[in-house]
Design an enzyme around this catalytic site. Structure first.
Site, PDB file in Angstrom:
ATOM      1  N   GLN A  98       0.807  -1.213   0.000  1.00 16.24           N
ATOM      2  CA  GLN A  98       0.000   0.000   0.000  1.00 16.24           C
ATOM      3  C   GLN A  98       0.845   1.270   0.000  1.00 16.24           C
ATOM      4  OE1 GLN A  98      -2.462  -0.511   3.490  1.00 16.24           O
ATOM      5  NE2 GLN A  98      -3.397  -2.387   2.695  1.00 16.24           N
ATOM      6  N   HIS A 155      -0.792   0.109   5.638  1.00 14.24           N
ATOM      7  CA  HIS A 155      -1.252   1.137   6.571  1.00 14.24           C
ATOM      8  C   HIS A 155      -0.293   2.335   6.664  1.00 14.24           C
ATOM      9  CE1 HIS A 155      -3.901  -2.041   8.850  1.00 14.24           C
ATOM     10  NE2 HIS A 155      -4.058  -2.054   7.533  1.00 14.24           N
TER      11      HIS A 155
END
Length: 375
Positions: A98, A155
């Site tokens: 991510q 995250h």
């Protein structure tokens, strides 16, 4: 190539039971009156269909639009068409999972960028600023690097907003380690507040806390991937991913603890219980939560007169359920929700342009679309 698809209202409102739990005292019960959709008819103009993993959008003072790609590119659009050009002089990014190039915002002539910076030990959510000269980034300044660096590919956050007093706020996820969010000695799982030059305001809540990261504004946040500033009411709205269930819409308040992982409405991905506590003294409860999760990402506050039925609403991207959630508010309380653009793709961000139009970027498929109101 552009094409128009007449959509009108793409979906009816959802019952609250499908998106939340009525026992939550912070959620208004949905009635026929407060759940009635506002009639806004629009067409969807597809401006570009070759995006990969878009993240942020911003409009420059010269009218050009920039769209970030997580792999580390910024695409340049002009008059709603891709120019074929990309911004030159980009910093290296930690493009893992991510991580990568994330949000982009414009403030007082500077472009502010959130990205995962490659470092010894992994990557770290970082805020920089620069000016755009032609197609190049110049006068680059690194403002703040979160710590410690982590090899985790999850995250990172991260969104950027500015308030009426020229403070910059940005979000940082807890990097997949739950305990980080409650630990004031690291940057992860927090909302941060800094001055425009990266220095720390002396009235931040933890500047006098021994060993605390002084940029922290709030903590106990899991992975905030949407944040907007309501200039009229001087409020910041933020949403974040829960685990399985428990995605949250929060009002950002100085020094508050938002509870992760001590308090959550979700369970872990393997089905195990994280905590059976949903309320706790000293924990700021969400204004609203989603169960099952919609995987919220990106958010716009509609201030434009072009969508009169939506003015003051939040438009929230949904990765998992592939739609845009239109959320009405009653002051600082949740009002109702409607699904728009159902099945358009994984919605990564929603933004309002300087001339008042709503744009949406998605992945799988990688689209840039514009919502054009119809009389």
């Amino acid at each position: 190539m552009k094409h128009n698809i007449y959509l009108g209202l793409l979906a009816g409102c959802l019952s609250l039971a499908s998106i939340s739990c009525s026992e939550n005292q912070n959620n208004l019960p949905v009635t026929e009156e407060n759940n009635k959709p506002e009639e806004v008819n629009f067409t969807v103009d597809t401006l570009y269909s070759a995006l990969e993993n878009p993240w942020g959008m911003v409009w420059l003072e010269d009218g050009r639009m920039l769209v970030t790609e997580r792999k580390g590119e910024i695409l340049i659009f002009e008059n709603d068409e891709y120019t074929g050009n990309k911004i030159q002089g980009m910093p290296d990014v930690y493009a893992r999972g991510q991580g990568g190039l994330l949000d982009i915002q414009l403030h007082k002539g500077w472009v502010y960028i959130a990205y995962a910076k490659p470092m010894s030990g992994g990557g770290a959510t970082t805020i920089m600023r620069a000016r755009v000269d032609g197609n190049s980034l110049v006068d680059q300044e690194e403002l703040i690097v979160t710590s410690p660096a982590s090899s985790a590919g999850v995250h990172f956050g991260s969104r950027i907003v500015f308030d009426n007093e020229d403070y910059l706020y940005f979000s940082s996820g807890e990097r997949g380690t739950k305990e980080n969010a409650q630990d004031l000695t690291n940057s992860h799982g927090k909302i941060h507040r800094i001055n425009l030059d990266g220095s720390i305001p002396d009235d931040n809540p933890f500047v006098n806390e021994p060993n605390a990261i002084t940029s922290i504004w709030t903590y106990g946040n899991r992975n905030p991937q949407g944040m907007v500033y309501d200039a009229e009411n001087n409020r910041i709205w933020q949403h974040e991913h829960g685990p399985r269930g428990g995605d949250e819409l929060n009002l950002v308040v100085k020094g508050e603890n938002y509870g992760w992982p001590l308090v959550t409405f979700g369970i872990d991905y393997d089905g195990s219980t994280i905590t059976d506590i949903q309320e706790k003294e000293g924990i700021k409860p969400p204004v609203h939560y989603w169960d099952p999760s919609i995987a919220p990402c990106g958010m716009a506050l509609v201030t434009s007169d072009k969508y009169p039925g939506w003015k003051g609403n939040l438009l929230i991207g949904a990765l998992a359920h592939q739609h845009v959630a239109r959320v009405t508010l009653d002051g600082t309380s949740f009002g109702s929700e409607e699904r728009l653009l159902q099945d358009i793709g994984r919605v990564r961000h929603v933004a309002q342009s300087t001339d008042g139009y709503i744009y949406v970027v998605t992945e799988s498929p990688g689209l840039l679309v514009k919502l054009v109101p119809q009389d």
